[in-house]
Motif scaffolding. Structure first.
Motif, PDB file in Angstrom:
ATOM      1  N   LEU A 127       0.722  -6.197  -1.160  1.00  0.00           N
ATOM      2  CA  LEU A 127       0.036  -4.918  -1.196  1.00  0.00           C
ATOM      3  C   LEU A 127       0.007  -4.378   0.211  1.00  0.00           C
ATOM      4  CD1 LEU A 127      -2.748  -5.368  -3.618  1.00  0.00           C
ATOM      5  CD2 LEU A 127      -0.721  -4.238  -4.123  1.00  0.00           C
TER       6      LEU A 127
ATOM      7  N   PHE B 191       3.866  -2.618  -7.194  1.00  0.00           N
ATOM      8  CA  PHE B 191       4.049  -3.962  -6.497  1.00  0.00           C
ATOM      9  C   PHE B 191       3.999  -5.070  -7.447  1.00  0.00           C
ATOM     10  CE2 PHE B 191      -0.146  -2.106  -6.845  1.00  0.00           C
ATOM     11  CZ  PHE B 191      -1.082  -2.909  -7.424  1.00  0.00           C
TER      12      PHE B 191
ATOM     13  N   ALA C  82      -2.568   0.578  -0.896  1.00  0.00           N
ATOM     14  CA  ALA C  82      -2.481   0.194  -2.326  1.00  0.00           C
ATOM     15  C   ALA C  82      -3.608  -0.701  -2.612  1.00  0.00           C
ATOM     16  CB  ALA C  82      -1.219  -0.568  -2.608  1.00  0.00           C
TER      17      ALA C  82
END
Lengths: 159, 473
Positions: A103, A99, A107
């Motif tokens: 997100l 990323f 994550a």
């Protein structure tokens, strides 16, 4: 959202409970997360709770949630029965994602764990939307179901 | 003739692709930079009330909406024919400086640091912020802290971290509260310390990038930036200056109202991005750069002590003007230092707390032009309105547009140096992408997750046969 910047700022990095409503309020039911936490913020919340709104989850939230005991991510969902509410645990053991500045909840938890050595218990609380076209306001079915989503968040907080 | 396409270019804001033409011997014959999305704001805002323009045009971008809020509000100020209160001007500069900090931090730490710290030839599976966290967690934490600091100021003044509502025609919608100012000052030393150690680290790291500095868009060209009457760096206000590649000042003291005398616009084949050029030299001879490196080239000095000391060192090391696009990264870090110094000055100024922050008026002019330095360079909003204040015509010249021709030339130079038509490698593809990233282009200007987009490079022979194909997700 009629929020107090000072209240948010003062407690953001030491809150025990962090509630994040996110999405795009200009895309119909994608604004469900914002509407739900706006409604939640009008309740009598525990003093250590911070309620945030965001267009998307960005890495800056990692520090905020890292120091919390509970994080709740409130979002819209596609594909199910419009107005249905779902709550599921989020794990920081999810695979790393590639990323830059947007997100997933998993994550974000992984980022908090990797950078700050700790992450909270977390849940993703979602409601299925009906329409995501350009425009403000929720669909009637989601508007009617909004109290159920707010209640689901309140239950997790314990109020 | 063979063709290589890099589509899309990753870790930038928006969507673009690069085409590299090879000759029959596999050497680079030409390159093209295509911006593949159309936005249409200039057209669909026609008929809207002028005072809606800041809120509408802020939606152009998720990273630098403050830039559009400011340029648009300045254009609206001109339509209202008002001079905004001094406190409003200071609050606008404050929120703008904070935006420079967060936007430059995003570019350096999130988008470019994987190249710079992990290496251009690193496996793309780990050449991202996740890999950065694993290898340099302290750097990742610093990036988060610095960006968060900038966003907190944006939220305090503009009302939201993204797409705020506090910057309005006539000034600012609400005064800054003393307790909010005090909280922001508490975090300032930490932000300055991060900027200091990051710049020190990167200055040392530059020794390892001699080849990139030499070949990353190092063709001499004009630089454009805003300066005050003393030649100091100006981000919110100032007059336009063009400095030639040899260091002489080509044009100076240009007010925003007069931009069209000096800047022409044209379109390019296969791209939705316009291509501005310096009118006196025509197209394409009037190519110039904007943004952090161009600003440091255009000014005489920054006007703050620490940034000025860094500028002196920068010029001693890389020349004045400096031409390598790779040095945009370094210029960005110096500008973070400058912005933090300005933030400190503004927050220490008691006038920033004054309650008079907005002038009110209706339509008093049929034309308004707002010009600022966005993080990526000069941003111009130009509106014409009717008697009721409805937009008749809108022209937006965005920072990345100014750099369109310069990016194209940089791609050509990097391709000629690093691309071998006989074999595609990750390092080769990444260097072409990295020179685009050095400009930190904001093409859509909307946010996206880099990892969700695939990069595909295909090498096609003259007869249409696919000779090589590299994909990654």
């Amino acid at each position: 959202m009629a929020k107090s910047w000072m209240m948010s700022r003062a407690s953001e990095d030491s809150a025990a409970i962090v509630v994040v409503g996110y999405g795009n309020t200009l895309r119909g039911d994608d604004g469900i997360g914002w509407r739900a936490v706006e409604s939640l913020a009008r309740r009598n919340l525990p003093a250590s709770t911070v309620v945030l709104t965001a267009h998307q989850l960005d890495p800056e939230l990692a520090r905020t949630i890292a120091q919390a005991k509970l994080a709740l991510f409130v979002d819209a969902e596609r594909g199910g029965k419009p107005g249905s509410v779902r709550c599921q645990a989020v794990s920081s053991d999810a695979p790393d994602s590639d990323f830059s500045h947007q997100l997933t909840p998993a994550a974000l938890l992984a980022l908090a764990q990797n950078l700050y050595g700790t992450s909270p218990v977390a849940f993703e609380i979602t409601m299925c939307g009906e329409g995501f076209d350009v425009g403000e306001g929720l669909s009637p079915i989601c508007e009617a179901a909004l109290p159920r989503l707010v209640e689901a968040i309140a239950q997790k907080i314990g109020i | 003739m063979k063709r290589i396409t890099i589509d899309p270019v990753t870790r930038i804001e928006g969507h673009a692709k690069v085409t590299i033409q090879l000759d029959d011997n596999g050497r680079v014959a030409g390159t093209e930079f295509h911006v593949t999305q159309v936005r249409g704001f200039e057209k669909f805002t026609e008929g809207r009330p002028f005072y809606e323009m800041p809120g509408i045009t802020a939606r152009i971008c998720g990273i630098c909406p403050v830039s559009h809020l400011l340029a648009s509000s300045k254009a609206c100020d001109a339509i209202m024919a008002v001079r905004i209160p001094p406190t409003a001007r200071k609050l606008r500069e404050l929120v703008h400086a904070a935006q420079i900090v967060q936007s430059h931090a995003l570019s350096f730490f999130y988008l470019s640091a994987p190249d710079l710290l992990l290496g251009m030839d690193c496996d793309p599976a780990t050449r991202n912020i996740v890999g950065l966290i694993a290898a340099h967690p302290e750097m990742a934490r610093d990036g988060i802290e610095l960006r968060k600091f900038g966003l907190q100021i944006v939220e305090a003044v503009a009302g939201e971290r993204v797409h705020g509502f506090g910057i309005v025609p006539g000034g600012i919608s609400a005064p800054l509260q003393p307790q909010v100012r005090d909280h922001l000052l508490v975090d300032l030393p930490s932000a300055k310390a991060i900027a200091r150690r990051t710049l020190d680290f990167f200055k040392r790291a530059l020794d390892g990038y001699a080849e990139e500095i030499e070949f990353f868009g190092s063709a001499p060209m004009m630089s454009a930036g805003l300066v005050d009457r003393l030649g100091n760096l100006q981000l919110y206000d100032g007059m336009l200056r063009f400095r030639a590649a040899d260091g002489t000042i080509t044009a100076d003291g240009i007010e925003g109202d007069d931009y069209a005398t000096w800047i022409g616009e044209t379109t390019l084949r296969d791209s939705y991005m316009k291509a501005p050029y310096f009118k006196p030299r025509g197209f394409p001879g009037g190519v110039y750069r904007v943004g952090p490196l161009a600003r440091l080239n255009a000014i005489d000095q920054c006007g703050t002590p620490v940034a000025d000391a860094e500028l002196v060192e920068f010029r001693e090391r890389f020349g004045a003007p400096a031409h390598s696009a790779f040095l945009y990264h370094c210029a960005r870090l110096i500008e973070i230092v400058y912005a933090l110094e300005r933030i400190e000055v503004l927050l220490d100024d008691e006038q920033v707390l004054d309650k008079h922050v907005r002038a009110a008026a209706g339509v008093n002019a049929h034309e308004g032009i707002g010009m600022i330095e966005a993080p990526r360079g000069i941003l111009i909003h130009h509106y014409n309105v009717d008697d009721d204040g409805a937009i008749v015509k809108a022209n937006l010249i965005v920072a990345t547009g100014h750099n369109n021709l310069a990016i194209g030339r940089a791609i050509q130079q990097v391709s000629e140096r690093f691309v071998d038509g006989a074999k595609l490698t990750e390092g080769m593809i990444n260097r072409v992408s990295a020179v685009v990233r050095a400009y930190d282009p904001c093409l859509s200007c909307s946010t996206h997750a880099a990892g969700e987009i695939a990069m595909r490079v295909t090498l096609v022979g003259a007869d249409g046969e696919v000779l090589d194909d590299v994909s990654r997700f």
